[in-house]
Motif scaffolding. Structure first.
Motif, mmCIF file in Angstrom:
data_model
loop_
_atom_site.group_PDB
_atom_site.id
_atom_site.type_symbol
_atom_site.label_atom_id
_atom_site.label_comp_id
_atom_site.label_asym_id
_atom_site.label_seq_id
_atom_site.Cartn_x
_atom_site.Cartn_y
_atom_site.Cartn_z
ATOM 1 N N ASP A 1 0.245 5.369 -14.320
ATOM 2 C CA ASP A 1 -0.152 6.583 -13.609
ATOM 3 C C ASP A 1 -0.141 6.392 -12.097
ATOM 4 O O ASP A 1 -1.043 6.820 -11.397
ATOM 5 C CB ASP A 1 -1.556 7.017 -14.039
ATOM 6 N N GLY A 2 0.858 5.712 -11.600
ATOM 7 C CA GLY A 2 1.004 5.567 -10.162
ATOM 8 C C GLY A 2 0.094 4.520 -9.548
ATOM 9 O O GLY A 2 -0.004 4.397 -8.342
ATOM 10 N N GLU A 3 -0.579 3.759 -10.371
ATOM 11 C CA GLU A 3 -1.445 2.715 -9.826
ATOM 12 C C GLU A 3 -0.975 1.355 -10.295
ATOM 13 O O GLU A 3 -0.479 1.216 -11.415
ATOM 14 C CB GLU A 3 -2.880 2.929 -10.303
ATOM 15 N N LEU A 4 -1.155 0.359 -9.417
ATOM 16 C CA LEU A 4 -0.846 -1.001 -9.827
ATOM 17 C C LEU A 4 -2.035 -1.517 -10.634
ATOM 18 O O LEU A 4 -3.147 -1.640 -10.110
ATOM 19 C CB LEU A 4 -0.600 -1.877 -8.600
ATOM 20 N N ILE A 5 -1.826 -1.798 -11.906
ATOM 21 C CA ILE A 5 -2.934 -2.228 -12.754
ATOM 22 C C ILE A 5 -3.157 -3.725 -12.613
ATOM 23 O O ILE A 5 -4.267 -4.192 -12.521
ATOM 24 C CB ILE A 5 -2.637 -1.893 -14.233
ATOM 25 N N MET A 6 -2.049 -4.455 -12.577
ATOM 26 C CA MET A 6 -2.203 -5.891 -12.493
ATOM 27 C C MET A 6 -0.916 -6.518 -11.986
ATOM 28 O O MET A 6 0.162 -6.052 -12.257
ATOM 29 C CB MET A 6 -2.530 -6.450 -13.874
ATOM 30 N N ASP B 1 0.806 -1.221 0.000
ATOM 31 C CA ASP B 1 0.000 0.000 0.000
ATOM 32 C C ASP B 1 0.839 1.270 0.000
ATOM 33 O O ASP B 1 0.653 2.152 0.819
ATOM 34 C CB ASP B 1 -0.905 0.035 1.252
ATOM 35 N N ILE B 2 1.798 1.303 -0.900
ATOM 36 C CA ILE B 2 2.681 2.464 -0.911
ATOM 37 C C ILE B 2 1.978 3.613 -1.620
ATOM 38 O O ILE B 2 1.487 3.452 -2.737
ATOM 39 C CB ILE B 2 3.990 2.154 -1.659
ATOM 40 N N SER B 3 1.936 4.769 -0.949
ATOM 41 C CA SER B 3 1.446 5.979 -1.601
ATOM 42 C C SER B 3 2.502 7.062 -1.444
ATOM 43 O O SER B 3 3.226 7.089 -0.463
ATOM 44 C CB SER B 3 0.145 6.466 -0.955
ATOM 45 N N LYS B 4 2.560 7.901 -2.411
ATOM 46 C CA LYS B 4 3.556 8.973 -2.311
ATOM 47 C C LYS B 4 3.034 10.200 -3.039
ATOM 48 O O LYS B 4 2.483 10.091 -4.138
ATOM 49 C CB LYS B 4 4.876 8.497 -2.936
ATOM 50 N N GLU B 5 3.217 11.349 -2.403
ATOM 51 C CA GLU B 5 2.850 12.598 -3.059
ATOM 52 C C GLU B 5 4.079 13.467 -3.163
ATOM 53 O O GLU B 5 4.904 13.507 -2.261
ATOM 54 C CB GLU B 5 1.806 13.347 -2.219
ATOM 55 N N TYR B 6 4.246 14.112 -4.287
ATOM 56 C CA TYR B 6 5.258 15.174 -4.385
ATOM 57 C C TYR B 6 4.510 16.484 -4.393
ATOM 58 O O TYR B 6 3.839 16.806 -5.361
ATOM 59 C CB TYR B 6 6.052 15.036 -5.682
ATOM 60 N N PHE B 7 4.584 17.220 -3.337
ATOM 61 C CA PHE B 7 3.986 18.548 -3.256
ATOM 62 C C PHE B 7 2.530 18.505 -3.726
ATOM 63 O O PHE B 7 2.122 19.242 -4.604
ATOM 64 C CB PHE B 7 4.786 19.548 -4.083
ATOM 65 N N GLY B 8 1.773 17.578 -3.146
ATOM 66 C CA GLY B 8 0.357 17.506 -3.466
ATOM 67 C C GLY B 8 0.039 16.771 -4.754
ATOM 68 O O GLY B 8 -1.111 16.540 -5.084
ATOM 69 N N ASN B 9 1.062 16.366 -5.492
ATOM 70 C CA ASN B 9 0.854 15.635 -6.730
ATOM 71 C C ASN B 9 0.970 14.147 -6.441
ATOM 72 O O ASN B 9 2.073 13.667 -6.195
ATOM 73 C CB ASN B 9 1.965 15.998 -7.725
ATOM 74 N N PRO B 10 -0.108 13.407 -6.456
ATOM 75 C CA PRO B 10 0.062 11.980 -6.158
ATOM 76 C C PRO B 10 0.789 11.276 -7.303
ATOM 77 O O PRO B 10 0.405 11.416 -8.454
ATOM 78 C CB PRO B 10 -1.371 11.474 -6.024
ATOM 79 N N VAL B 11 1.872 10.575 -6.998
ATOM 80 C CA VAL B 11 2.582 9.831 -8.040
ATOM 81 C C VAL B 11 2.460 8.328 -7.831
ATOM 82 O O VAL B 11 2.674 7.559 -8.744
ATOM 83 C CB VAL B 11 4.065 10.227 -8.116
ATOM 84 N N LEU B 12 2.114 7.927 -6.596
ATOM 85 C CA LEU B 12 1.889 6.508 -6.338
ATOM 86 C C LEU B 12 0.614 6.365 -5.521
ATOM 87 O O LEU B 12 0.425 7.074 -4.532
ATOM 88 C CB LEU B 12 3.057 5.893 -5.548
ATOM 89 N N LYS B 13 -0.250 5.475 -5.950
ATOM 90 C CA LYS B 13 -1.504 5.321 -5.217
ATOM 91 C C LYS B 13 -1.665 3.863 -4.783
ATOM 92 O O LYS B 13 -1.944 3.003 -5.598
ATOM 93 C CB LYS B 13 -2.683 5.723 -6.105
ATOM 94 N N ASN B 14 -1.457 3.615 -3.511
ATOM 95 C CA ASN B 14 -1.683 2.281 -2.932
ATOM 96 C C ASN B 14 -1.080 1.157 -3.759
ATOM 97 O O ASN B 14 -1.774 0.227 -4.161
ATOM 98 C CB ASN B 14 -3.173 2.022 -2.749
ATOM 99 N N VAL B 15 0.167 1.275 -4.047
ATOM 100 C CA VAL B 15 0.814 0.257 -4.853
ATOM 101 C C VAL B 15 1.373 -0.831 -3.938
ATOM 102 O O VAL B 15 1.984 -0.531 -2.923
ATOM 103 C CB VAL B 15 1.955 0.874 -5.678
#
Lengths: 351, 475, 515
Positions: free
Chosen positions: C226-231, C3-17
């Motif tokens: 786009d920062g999401e785990l698709i599969m 469940d890794i999430s990361k934002e750079y200055f409010g820009n989400p680059v990773l969403k629950n990966v």
């Protein structure tokens, strides 16, 4: 308001120290019984006579090679021009100085182009290389001054018949031609007033104006842009290297003209090791004027030359009054000029 | 043959200067004995300083123009030592004690400054040197006597403020190191050996490791050798402080032979392993040839005319060993890594800034000691001039030996000192012979010093501009 | 990693990966540029970038136990190693020294016991023995005492691997596009080695663009978009086409509403023949393209495949080879500025590096090229030509209004503008030249959505109203597909395929991965 804030933001600690030092020296002069008027006159004279050598830094910095420690190349060219002019025995001082400048500038621009080619090969280390190229040229010319076949009595040592003098008097040729042109005394007569070397100041300001115009010409714009971002100018189809060579050549020729203007005011041509550290002084002056190793303007030249030379012109008599026969001003000059260069270096990258 | 070409190619600068020196010696027509004597004096005087330049080169900081600051540290110590009236070896020791902390502090400062100007260390060092010179002048001209009361007619300008232009070291510090007799050095060396072995043994015991046979041999040998020095013949030989060059050469040849014999013994009999006898035998053969050469008249004359100050030379040799040993430590390896690539060093967990500061401290400290050696040998201390050209000439000498901004070794430093100073000695006379003007030769040698630095810096920058080195890592 | 999430200055680059690697497994990580692969790896290695920008959410677990990795050396301590794409090796060192850099073996000496460990002497023999063992383990047959400088490129990669293997207790090894710089046979050897290492029970994360390699060597694959785990799936359960589709596939929301009008003209405006460009990191290896007059031509592809090199080569900014024809006339590639002179203008992808004089005013930036290419905005004084300030100012004001450049005035410094406005200044400068062909490289990189839309719409307008031929080079397929008449996909420095904008996703995906 905004502009005032901007100016304050630009002023750094070393600059404040120098200005405070200059003003305190000036303030100390009157109570010590020194003639403030003659000090101001001296400041004016030194300001204008060193000015062009400081101006020579502008094309170098703007074209991206950084402060030109190798200005000695131009100085040597100018000295050669002056000595040749004296050797020719020209009696009219105006002809003599113009011939000297023409020869000097020609030699210097040829040297400058070669020097520019070298500097294009050593990008990123221009300052270190140019310092030692400057030193080497002075050392090489020491050999030349000893062996060049000049014969004029004013140039060579009277006895041995070989080698040129350390200090060559040019009062008989073109000494003071600019200084005395339209010169007048402000607030008093020759002994008490402020002596204004109008011609000298005009020459200096004319040179500044010419440089100002050049920086706004097609070539000048390209040169500054190449200095700031060579990739950018390449994208517009301009070779940054060529612009650097132009900048170096102009800087070097200005060095030649500058040393002649300096000498005519001083009254002597100084050969051998005298110009060794002149590059450092010019660099220090323009940095004091607010320039950085990447950007310099005409205003930086005018202010820098005034502060640096004014400081010395005022400090010398003041300190001598307090501590007779000391060379404290010299020491202070060493500390300030190298301190300011060090400060500027720490603000930029690359050597 | 390609090997030969490579040899010439790698040493072309040194070869060129070698030829220049031979030419200059030939034209100058100085007696060789004079040149040799002068040369050996100058090696003793300047060698240490040149060797002090090596470590910053390894650490990737280029030629350390900042060694001027080390020299300044030494001069501050010399002034106070002279003022307090200490003389001889005590004086020299006091100088060492005083100058070392100052130099370490200065070196730390210089390192800090250089870390702020990575990539511009050389120009920064140069300007920093001038800047420090200004502060030094301020200190010696106005602070001493002005703010710090100092009363001494021999040292202070008649007004009571400021130090005189020259301080005569004759009668206090002159030859204070050169004149230390061999016997004393030997005693000190033995004492150190003894103590070190003892300390090792104690440390070993503390870690529950009983001292091995090497330890006992060390502990036993020291007193025995010490006792040997009381044999009258040896004692008289060792109590001198100068060594005839002939004896030095013979001792060196003897040492070579002994060392090679030991190697053969060790590798063939004590710990037998595959070991080619060609190399040691060639060395022994060369030593024998050397021995015969010493019997040739002109050479013998030179060898007999030069007396070298043993202690100073030992210091220089010691420094060579120090430089070599440092490279074999973790610290030395870190310095090399930092010198080659700061990115890789960072990724490997090496503290780049700290390593660079340590390199600067070592270099500044060595330069400081080098200046002490220089001053005690030359015997007059020109207060405002002694340090100014130190960096210039030491660097020029190193470069003449074939070193560059990126690479410098002990060998290059030593060759450089020899060549550069030979040129210095004979240039004025050569100028006089050639152009009837000694001044010309004087100027020529200054030109050589500047010129060789300019060319070397330009060539280095040129190469760097062509190949940008290891790629930078994107972040 | 869970469940890794990361934002750079409010820009989400990773969403629950979530990313899982088993010991001995080769796990491929694929995704387009900017999908979040490098951010994920930076988190794994505790790079300062991550912690300098506010850390991340989620948890890293090793063997089921949660761990904190907040500095690179901690990652090393946990047995995580990395084989870099561009080598972290010192050419002047021997193989041994490189393998052991920072981890030298040393013996204590007297001085080191008194002062610090740094004074311990190196045990060169032991170091050499270790290096030999590591080299043997990966089957590389070179002497450990040679200098790295003299080794072929492929071997350098192996030395890097040897260095990681030599670290004791290595559990997880990350290969970051290891085959990008290798020849085919070298790449094959490297991948075989990777399998070998995996057999020893070391987990491997394999980052690559080459789907062929994934299919052949990896056990399982995770696709990021786009920062999401698709599969996440086993390789044997999927196909190359499927992966490609998932990599690209997204709602083709169009930035601009347009139906590409059919081109009637068949006149060729720009033609490239066997075109090579030597641009570091973006090599072009022989391209043939014909671009028709009045066309909007898109050039796409992944980063590093060479699409950027094309424009820089045409403009003479990088060394190039081959032939370029502009309306049938051959361009002199050796002469700087030849393309400009023949009516081609260029908006560079490197806005701050090449595109702008950051320290000068908008006005200066706008007219600079025109001054030098066409001698516009100058007063001709015969002897020299002086800057015509009034004329330049007038033009600058016009452009500011036209393109809606948000600034305090034409005298504002270009460096202080926002990314989108800087891009508009670059575009305005190119337009000041009145070009017949406009090449725009990465027109929307790093600018906000509003500016993006405006820039793209303006490009479309230029094409429609003035008939300007426009070449857009972009990493964003959506952008190309919503604007262009045709799109060329570049892979490995060559044209992989020229596609219509409405071609299926999978075709784009396969073309991009070069298969």
């Amino acid at each position: 308001m905004q502009t005032i804030k901007k100016i304050f933001a630009k002023i750094s600690l070393p600059h404040i120290i120098i200005v405070v030092f200059f003003l305190s020296m000036l303030a100390a002069a009157a109570p010590l019984g020194l003639s403030v008027r003659s000090l101001i006159g001296d400041t004016l004279r030194r300001w204008a006579m060193y000015g062009i050598l400081v101006l020579a830094m502008v094309p170098a910095i703007q074209s991206g090679i950084g402060p030109n420690f190798g200005i000695s190349l131009g100085i040597v060219g100018g000295l050669l021009g002056a000595t040749v002019s004296i050797e020719m025995g020209l009696t009219n001082p105006w002809v003599a100085i113009i011939v000297a400048m023409l020869i000097g500038a020609t030699i210097a621009s040829v040297l400058g182009i070669l020097y520019g080619l070298l500097l294009n090969k050593v990008k990123g280390s221009e300052m270190t290389v140019s310092t030692y190229v400057g030193f080497s040229v002075i050392a090489f010319m020491n050999i030349m001054w000893l062996s060049l076949p000049f014969s004029s009595g004013t140039l060579i040592w009277p006895l041995a018949g070989m080698g040129m003098r350390n200090n060559i008097s040019i009062i008989d040729s073109f000494g003071h031609v600019f200084n005395n042109l339209f010169s007048f005394c402000l607030l008093g007569d020759k002994t008490t007033g402020i002596f204004v070397p109008t011609g000298l100041i005009l020459v200096f300001l004319a040179a500044c104006l010419a440089m100002w115009l050049f920086l706004r010409s097609k070539t000048g714009i390209a040169m500054s842009a190449a200095g700031e971002n060579p990739q950018f100018t390449r994208a517009a189809g301009i070779s940054g290297n060529k612009m650097r060579i132009i900048g170096t050549a102009i800087s070097t020729s200005l060095g030649a003209v500058g040393i002649i203007v300096y000498a005519q005011s001083y009254g002597f041509l100084q050969l051998y090791n005298a110009p060794l550290m002149m590059g450092f002084h010019s660099v220090a002056a323009i940095l004091i004027g607010g320039a950085s190793t990447k950007k310099a303007t005409i205003a930086n030249v005018i202010i820098g030359a005034f502060l640096f030379q004014g400081m010395l012109a005022v400090a010398l008599p003041v300190v001598n009054k307090v501590l007779p026969e000391s060379n404290l001003p010299d020491v202070i000059r060493i500390i300030i000029s190298n301190g300011i260069i060090l400060f500027a270096l720490s603000k930029s990258k690359g050597g | 043959m390609p090997k030969f070409r490579e040899l010439v190619g790698n040493n072309k600068v040194a070869l060129l200067f070698g030829l220049l020196c031979i030419g200059a010696i030939y034209t100058a027509q100085n007696p060789l004995t004079f040149v040799a004597a002068e040369l050996f004096t100058r090696i003793g005087r300047n060698g240490f300083m040149v060797l002090a330049l090596l470590i910053p080169v390894l650490a990737g900081m280029g030629l350390n123009f900042g060694i001027v600051i080390g020299a300044i540290a030494a001069q501050i110590a010399v002034f106070w030592t002279v003022y307090w009236g200490f003389t001889g070896s005590e004086g020299f020791l006091l100088c060492l004690l005083l100058s070392t902390p100052i130099a370490i502090f200065f070196g730390w400062l210089v390192g800090r400054v250089f870390n702020k100007m990575k990539g511009a260390e050389m120009i920064a060092g140069l300007v920093l040197g001038y800047f420090a010179d200004g502060l030094y002048q301020l200190f010696f001209l106005y602070v001493i006597g002005g703010l710090i009361p100092v009363h001494n007619d021999r040292l202070i300008i008649s007004g009571g403020i400021g130090v005189k232009n020259t301080i005569d070291l004759a009668g206090n510090l002159k030859y204070s190191l050169d004149n230390v007799p061999m016997l004393q050095i030997m005693k000190i060396a033995l004492a150190v050996l003894f103590l070190v072995t003892l300390l090792k043994a104690i440390l070993g015991v503390m870690k529950k490791k009983p001292p091995g046979p090497r330890c006992w041999i060390g502990l036993g040998a020291a007193p025995i050798i010490y006792a040997l020095t009381y044999i009258p013949a040896l004692q008289t030989f060792l109590s001198s402080d100068r060594l005839l060059l002939l004896h030095a050469v013979l001792a060196a040849l003897g040492a070579v032979i002994a060392w090679q014999l030991w190697r053969i013994l060790y590798n063939k009999i004590l710990r037998p392993k595959e070991y080619s006898l060609v190399r040691p035998l060639v060395w022994i053969g060369l030593a024998a040839v050397g021995f015969f050469l010493t019997n040739i008249r002109p050479l013998e004359a030179i060898l007999l005319s030069v007396r070298i100050p043993v202690t100073t030379y030992l210091c220089i040799i010691g420094l060579c060993f120090f430089n070599a040993a440092l490279l074999k430590t973790r610290l030395g390896q870190n310095m090399r890594t930092v010198g080659q690539s700061q990115t890789v060093a960072n990724a490997a967990g090496i503290n780049v800034d700290r390593t660079r500061i340590i390199a600067m401290i070592i270099s500044t400290l060595l330069a400081c000691w080098g200046q002490l050696i220089y001053l005690q040998n030359i015997g007059t201390f020109s207060t405002y001039g002694a340090h100014t050209q130190v960096g210039q000439y030491a660097i020029a000498a190193l470069l003449v030996g074939g070193a560059s901004v990126k690479k410098a070794t002990n060998k290059e430093a030593v060759i450089g000192v020899i060549l550069f100073h030979t040129l210095f000695i004979v240039a004025p006379q050569a100028g006089k012979e050639l152009f009837n003007n000694a001044q010309l030769g004087e100027y020529f040698r200054v030109f050589v010093a500047y010129g060789v630095i300019a060319v070397s810096l330009a060539m280095h920058a040129w190469k760097r501009a062509v190949s940008p080195g290891p790629k930078r890592i994107k972040t | 990693m869970k469940d890794i999430s990361k934002e750079y200055f409010g820009n989400p680059v990773l969403k629950n990966v979530t990313l899982q690697v088993k010991p001995g497994e080769i796990h491929a990580l694929v995704g387009e540029n900017g999908a979040g692969k490098s951010t994920l790896m930076n988190i794994l290695f505790g790079m300062p970038v991550i912690h300098g920008s506010g850390g991340f959410a989620g948890q890293v677990e090793i063997n089921g136990a949660p761990v904190t990795i907040d500095a690179p050396h901690k990652a090393i301590d946990f047995g995580i190693g990395m084989v870099h794409q561009d080598f972290m090796l010192i050419p002047g060192f021997t193989v041994t020294e490189n393998i052991k850099v920072g981890r030298e073996i040393s013996c204590p000496t007297l001085l080191s016991q008194i002062f610090s460990k740094e004074l311990e002497t190196l045990d060169l023999e032991q170091m050499a023995a270790d290096a030999r063992r590591a080299l043997r383990e990966i089957g590389l047959n070179i002497e450990e005492y040679v200098l790295v400088a003299g080794l072929p490129v492929g071997y350098k990669q192996f030395v890097e691997i040897a260095r990681e293997i030599d670290k004791t207790g290595i559990k997880l090894l990350v290969f970051d596009e290891p085959t990008a710089v290798l020849t085919e046979s070298e790449a094959e050897r490297l991948l075989k080695l990777m399998e070998l290492i995996a057999k020893k029970g070391i987990g491997i994360i394999f980052i690559t663009h080459r789907l062929g390699e994934v299919m052949h060597y990896a056990h399982s694959v995770s696709i990021l978009r786009d920062g999401e785990l698709i599969m996440r799936t086993a390789v044997k359960d999927t196909s190359m086409v499927k992966i490609a589709e998932l990599m690209i596939g997204r709602k083709t929301e169009k930035y601009v509403d347009s139906v590409p009008n059919q081109l009637e003209s068949v006149e060729i405006a720009l033609s490239l023949q066997d075109f090579h460009v030597d641009m570091p990191g973006e090599m072009v290896r022989g391209i043939d393209l014909d671009i028709r007059q009045g066309e909007i031509f898109g050039i796409g592809g992944l980063a590093g495949q060479g699409k950027l090199g094309i424009a820089n080569g045409i403009m003479g900014l990088c060394r190039s080879q081959g032939k370029v024809f502009v309306w049938g006339r051959e361009l002199n590639l050796g002469r700087l500025g030849a393309a400009l002179a023949s009516g081609i203008a260029f908006v560079s992808e490197d806005r701050r590096g090449i595109g702008l004089l950051l320290d000068q005013s908008i006005e200066h930036n706008l007219v600079f090229s025109a001054i030098h290419v066409q001698e516009e905005f100058l007063i001709n004084l015969k002897l020299f030509k002086l800057y015509h300030r009034r004329k330049a100012r007038k033009h600058a004001l016009k452009m500011i209004e036209l393109l809606d450049i948000r600034c305090t005035g034409p005298a504002q410094k270009a460096g202080s503008l926002s990314g989108g406005n800087q891009q508009k200044v670059c575009l305005a400068r190119a337009l000041t030249l009145n070009p017949k062909i406009l090449i725009v490289s990465e027109p929307t990189r790093g600018i906000d959505i509003g500016a993006k839309k405006l820039v793209l719409e303006y490009l479309l307008e230029l094409n429609r109203q003035q008939g300007m031929t426009i070449i857009i080079i972009s990493s964003e397929l959506v952008e190309l597909r919503s604007l262009c008449h045709r799109i060329a996909i570049i892979a490995d420095g060559k044209v992989a395929k020229i596609l219509q904008p409405d071609a299926p996703d999978a075709e784009f995906g396969l073309a991009m991965s070069g298969s």
